[in-house]
Design a protein around this motif. Sequence first.
Motif, PDB file in Angstrom:
ATOM      1  N   SER A   1       0.842  -1.201   0.000  1.00  0.00           N
ATOM      2  CA  SER A   1       0.000   0.000   0.000  1.00  0.00           C
ATOM      3  C   SER A   1       0.877   1.250   0.000  1.00  0.00           C
ATOM      4  CB  SER A   1      -0.926   0.012   1.221  1.00  0.00           C
ATOM      5  OG  SER A   1      -0.282   0.627   2.319  1.00  0.00           O
ATOM      6  N   GLN A   2       0.260   2.386  -0.265  1.00  0.00           N
ATOM      7  CA  GLN A   2       1.024   3.634  -0.279  1.00  0.00           C
ATOM      8  C   GLN A   2       1.079   4.264   1.110  1.00  0.00           C
ATOM      9  OE1 GLN A   2      -0.533   5.004  -4.557  1.00  0.00           O
ATOM     10  NE2 GLN A   2       1.428   5.897  -3.991  1.00  0.00           N
ATOM     11  N   GLY A   3       0.405   3.655   2.083  1.00  0.00           N
ATOM     12  CA  GLY A   3       0.491   4.128   3.468  1.00  0.00           C
ATOM     13  C   GLY A   3      -0.251   5.427   3.740  1.00  0.00           C
TER      14      GLY A   3
ATOM     15  N   ILE B   1      -3.049   7.743   4.961  1.00  0.00           N
ATOM     16  CA  ILE B   1      -4.206   7.781   5.855  1.00  0.00           C
ATOM     17  C   ILE B   1      -4.962   9.034   5.450  1.00  0.00           C
ATOM     18  CG2 ILE B   1      -4.949   7.875   8.272  1.00  0.00           C
ATOM     19  CD1 ILE B   1      -3.350   5.283   7.384  1.00  0.00           C
ATOM     20  N   HIS B   2      -6.097   8.809   4.787  1.00  0.00           N
ATOM     21  CA  HIS B   2      -6.724   9.951   4.116  1.00  0.00           C
ATOM     22  C   HIS B   2      -8.194  10.107   4.483  1.00  0.00           C
ATOM     23  CE1 HIS B   2      -8.776   7.397   1.063  1.00  0.00           C
ATOM     24  NE2 HIS B   2      -7.729   6.606   1.212  1.00  0.00           N
ATOM     25  N   GLY B   3      -8.688  11.316   4.243  1.00  0.00           N
ATOM     26  CA  GLY B   3     -10.066  11.663   4.595  1.00  0.00           C
ATOM     27  C   GLY B   3     -11.026  11.553   3.433  1.00  0.00           C
TER      28      GLY B   3
ATOM     29  N   ILE C   1      -0.812  -5.974  -8.295  1.00  0.00           N
ATOM     30  CA  ILE C   1      -1.302  -6.534  -7.025  1.00  0.00           C
ATOM     31  C   ILE C   1      -2.813  -6.361  -6.928  1.00  0.00           C
ATOM     32  CG2 ILE C   1      -0.653  -4.358  -5.827  1.00  0.00           C
ATOM     33  CD1 ILE C   1      -0.149  -6.460  -3.374  1.00  0.00           C
ATOM     34  N   ASN C   2      -3.457  -7.333  -6.282  1.00  0.00           N
ATOM     35  CA  ASN C   2      -4.910  -7.285  -6.093  1.00  0.00           C
ATOM     36  C   ASN C   2      -5.282  -6.660  -4.761  1.00  0.00           C
ATOM     37  OD1 ASN C   2      -5.910  -8.444  -8.400  1.00  0.00           O
ATOM     38  ND2 ASN C   2      -5.696 -10.526  -7.636  1.00  0.00           N
ATOM     39  N   ARG C   3      -6.375  -5.893  -4.755  1.00  0.00           N
ATOM     40  CA  ARG C   3      -7.020  -5.520  -3.490  1.00  0.00           C
ATOM     41  C   ARG C   3      -8.124  -6.541  -3.227  1.00  0.00           C
ATOM     42  NH1 ARG C   3      -8.239   0.347  -5.696  1.00  0.00           N
ATOM     43  NH2 ARG C   3      -8.233  -0.958  -7.536  1.00  0.00           N
TER      44      ARG C   3
END
Length: 393
Positions: free
Chosen positions: A47-49, A51-53, A324-326
């Motif tokens: 993941s890109q790490g 933490i978003h709104g 990559i799969n989510r």
Amino acid sequence: MSEQKIDAIIVGGGIAGMWALNVLKRCGYSTVLIETGTLGMDQTFASQGMIHGGLKYALSGQINTASEAISDMPQRWRSCLATKSSVSPKTLKHAGNVDLDGCALLSNRYYMFAAGNTLGRLTTFFASKALHGRIEKLSKPNWPGGFKGFKGTVYALNDFVIDTPKLLAHLAANHANSIFRCEANRSTVTRHPDGGYILKLKDTVLHTTQLISCAGNGSAPLIDALNIPTLKVQHRPLKQVLVKPKHNTAMYAHCLTHIKGPEPRLTITTHQADGHSLWYIGGQLATAGVTRSDAAQVDFAKAELETCLPWLDWQDADFSVLTINRAEPDQQLSVKPDTAYVERIDDFIQCFPTKLTLTPDMADRLLRALSPPEHKLSLNTSHPRATIGSPPW
Ligand SMILES: Cc1cc2nc3c(=O)[nH]c(=O)nc-3n(C[C@H](O)[C@H](O)[C@H](O)COP(=O)(O)OP(=O)(O)OC[C@H]3O[C@@H](n4cnc5c(N)ncnc54)[C@H](O)[C@@H]3O)c2cc1C
């Protein structure tokens, strides 16, 4: 071989399982986690790490369910990062919080930029009352490093970027004796004749009435092995791009230059690999990129960087791709889910945070799905422990 009763067994050592382990232990549950490989090795370290709104889901110019469900999350994570007192199990509203005091960030802010006047009516939307406090237009002297030579608009968001290997190391600290290397499959996990499941470790058998799947892309095979046909999983692929530029500039920003749809053109984070800065790029580039070959994706990414960030030097940069799969709960037409997901079917509980950001929401839902703790565990086993993995670069 001893048999012991345990309140819950967690399968999978990505962010979902490791967060759940911490929350359950804090709330008095006897529990262990099993991981088939190394901790973080699949989606969490890929993941890109961020933490978003959820503002990136509002680029159609309207606030919607997806952007609102997630809007409190950066603040919630910041309260976990700031103080141990935020994790009182008595604060039911935030029962799913964990103590992240001292855990490192890669960037304390996240940005959006667009060249010239390419934002159109989004400029008015970003300035609207509805987004007050969530996005701020920056004057040039306040632009972060990396924009020297850029002509356009830069916004700061409330979002931030967490260092996922450090995050998992933080969550694993103090729990080494509860985290085992073991694949949940037909031979290690079976139904108990009295109900619930048994897990066979090397020298111990554990019996639980709450088997919690946080197995990400391993959830579908696990659901299949345990014959729970009502649970369905979807996989959505991404073709991320990794760039090692010769310049050493860090960038944490969405590029919105001339965006054509409701998704950032490029979503950029910067990580360290072998002492070099590595740009990790998702967004529209990665979602649309699944239809391109790897070579075509590299060519496309080079052209995108030269168009969108022409003030930086892309000559001699090394490019590669990561497909990559989510893994998520099945949605009609494979659209993305808006919230975290927890579903209990008898003694089996399936969890998907659906986004790193929504892990606290997942933990709240998990606590609501669990029966109260009742067993004390005294485990003395030589079964191998799972260790922290490394990012895919
Ligand atoms: C490229 C990419 C970028 C992303 N960027 C962001 C972002 O910036 N912000 C954000 O909020 N979200 C992001 N996400 C989403 C986020 O990464 C995921 O929602 C989250 O990491 C899922 O965590 P998880 O623990 O459920 O799954 P995973 O991290 O995949 O962990 C599952 C674990 O279970 C283990 N496992 C599987 N099967 C078994 C088994 N049978 N027995 C034992 N162990 C098993 C696996 O080895 C793995 O370690 C991104 C996702 C991707 C793919």
